[in-house]
Write an enzyme that holds these catalytic residues in place. Structure first.
Site, PDB file in Angstrom:
ATOM      1  N   SER A   1       0.631   6.520   2.925  1.00 23.20           N
ATOM      2  CA  SER A   1       1.332   7.449   3.817  1.00 23.20           C
ATOM      3  C   SER A   1       2.640   7.933   3.210  1.00 23.20           C
ATOM      4  O   SER A   1       3.294   7.221   2.440  1.00 23.20           O
ATOM      5  CB  SER A   1       1.622   6.781   5.160  1.00 23.20           C
TER       6      SER A   1
ATOM      7  N   GLU B   1      -9.891  -1.638   5.140  1.00 18.40           N
ATOM      8  CA  GLU B   1      -8.755  -1.745   6.063  1.00 18.40           C
ATOM      9  C   GLU B   1      -9.194  -1.609   7.510  1.00 18.40           C
ATOM     10  O   GLU B   1      -8.650  -2.272   8.405  1.00 18.40           O
ATOM     11  CB  GLU B   1      -7.719  -0.668   5.725  1.00 18.40           C
TER      12      GLU B   1
ATOM     13  N   GLN C   1       0.840  -1.204   0.000  1.00 22.24           N
ATOM     14  CA  GLN C   1       0.000   0.000   0.000  1.00 22.24           C
ATOM     15  C   GLN C   1       0.871   1.250   0.000  1.00 22.24           C
ATOM     16  O   GLN C   1       1.751   1.399   0.855  1.00 22.24           O
ATOM     17  CB  GLN C   1      -0.897  -0.004   1.239  1.00 22.24           C
TER      18      GLN C   1
END
Length: 400
Positions: free
Chosen positions: A134, A250, A131
């Site tokens: 961030s 998530e 993923q």
């Protein structure tokens, strides 16, 4: 409509028997407690083989379409399989970002071409996903993502950095949120979402060593990396909407995951059993009135979380704040887990300072390792502070 109970009972017996006969032997090395600690090739190879075996037996992806490697069955069957895997204490199914986030997203809003290309590889463990949300300078503030993607013909040129890309060094694909329009009036409108390949020039990953001494997280650098334009999911500018939908998976607020164990589940019964031989001042530590009071509070909290999850599925019992239970699950569960593991260490007194590798550590340092690893869950998917804000704004209607 839920599957008939007699069919579920027969299926449960089949799963239980299969797990009993196929449970893998101790590999002789430390296995990850969650998918966020897969840090060596031997761990990866072991877990990949196990996930493939579970899927091949028909116990993973049961509710996903048959055309893409799933079972095409009622989701209740997957719930039964997961329950039996937890009960048997078998290893995790490691490809969690694919099984739990990218896969359900593709299943839900992906094109037929995307489903055919990606879903089966997720289930078999052949294609690992990571993923890219961030960033080092923006943390959980996804709306401020600064990694850029500029279209050049049939490709996008990507520059920037992502962090906490779990298993990024092993991944074949990344769900990637980038800024394609820096001039957009609203910052959220300038973001786009990609199902991005990792094996392209200009993509570099660097493993991050954690406090436990383990790996699993990486930092990912994009330097003029060229991503095919066909990897764009939806349209340019749809990134924020798609990312928020991904986070629903998530955070456990939306169904659709393929199943399997994402982590070694530790419950109160495990805690009590683990502390059974621990003594303080010559007496069993769990006879201490103060510790017993703390333990009862943890028992009540665990039960409340379980009942809350069941209640969320019964509409008449969740009418006042219909989103409160799904949106708060991640916060409630991860913080409870952290406190429970901290309790296990505190109850050991001075021995709580012992760690993996110390011959005198309780259960080989299991609880110490579990406690330190619990922080990754309170951060991933949005920190506990971010989760509290989500509940305040979207459940209680409080101002930002």
């Amino acid at each position: 409509m839920t599957a008939p109970q007699n069919e579920l009972d027969a299926f449960r017996a089949d799963v239980s028997a299969w797990l009993r006969d196929n449970r893998p032997a101790d590999p002789g090395f430390l296995l990850p407690q969650t998918f966020m600690e897969v840090g060596s090739d031997e761990q990866l190879d072991f877990l990949r083989e196990w996930q493939y075996k579970v899927w091949s037996a028909g116990y993973l992806g049961l509710a996903w379409p048959k055309a893409y490697g799933g079972g095409g069955m009622d989701p209740a069957f997957q719930s039964v399989a997961d329950q039996e895997m937890r009960r048997a204490g078998v290893p995790i199914c490691f490809n969690v970002i694919g099984l739990g986030w990218a896969g359900p997203l593709i299943n839900d809003i992906g094109t037929e071409e995307e489903k055919a290309k990606y879903l089966k590889g997720i289930l078999s463990g052949e294609d690992i996903w990571c993923q890219g949300f961030s960033e080092p300078d923006h943390g959980s503030d996804l709306g401020n993502a600064q990694t850029r993607a500029v279209r050049e013909g049939d490709e996008y040129v990507v520059n920037g950095t992502k962090i906490w890309t779990t298993m990024g060094n092993y991944a074949k694909y990344m769900i990637l949120l980038v800024r394609t329009d820096p001039e957009a009036q609203r910052k959220y409108d300038g973001l786009s979402f990609f199902l991005a390949p990792m094996a392209v020039p200009g993509v570099e990953t660097r493993p991050i060593r954690k406090l436990t001494g383990e790996y699993g997280f990486t930092e990912t650098f994009f330097t003029d990396a060229r991503i095919p334009a066909e990897c764009l999911m939806g349209e340019e500018g749809d990134g924020w909407k798609i990312a928020m939908k991904t986070l629903q998976y998530e955070r456990g607020a939306e169904a659709g995951a393929a199943g399997g164990l994402a982590f070694v589940r530790i419950v109160i019964d495990d805690l009590v059993a683990g502390l059974a031989g621990v003594r303080r001042d010559g007496a069993p530590v769990l006879e201490d009135p103060l510790l017993r009071d703390q333990l009862v509070r943890l028992v009540m909290e665990e039960k409340a979380i379980a009942l809350g999850d069941r209640r969320a599925a019964i509409a008449p019992l969740a009418t006042d704040y219909p989103l409160s239970l799904p949106l708060s699950h991640k916060l409630r569960w991860t913080e409870h887990t952290r406190r429970m593991r901290q309790f296990a260490i505190n109850a050991q007194g001075a021995d709580g300072a012992r760690y993996v590798g110390d011959d005198d550590a309780l259960a080989g340092g299991f609880w110490q390792r579990a406690y330190l690893n619990s922080f990754s869950a309170t951060i991933g998917g949005g920190t506990s502070q971010v989760q509290a804000n989500i509940i305040a704004e979207h459940v209680l209607g409080l101002p930002k």
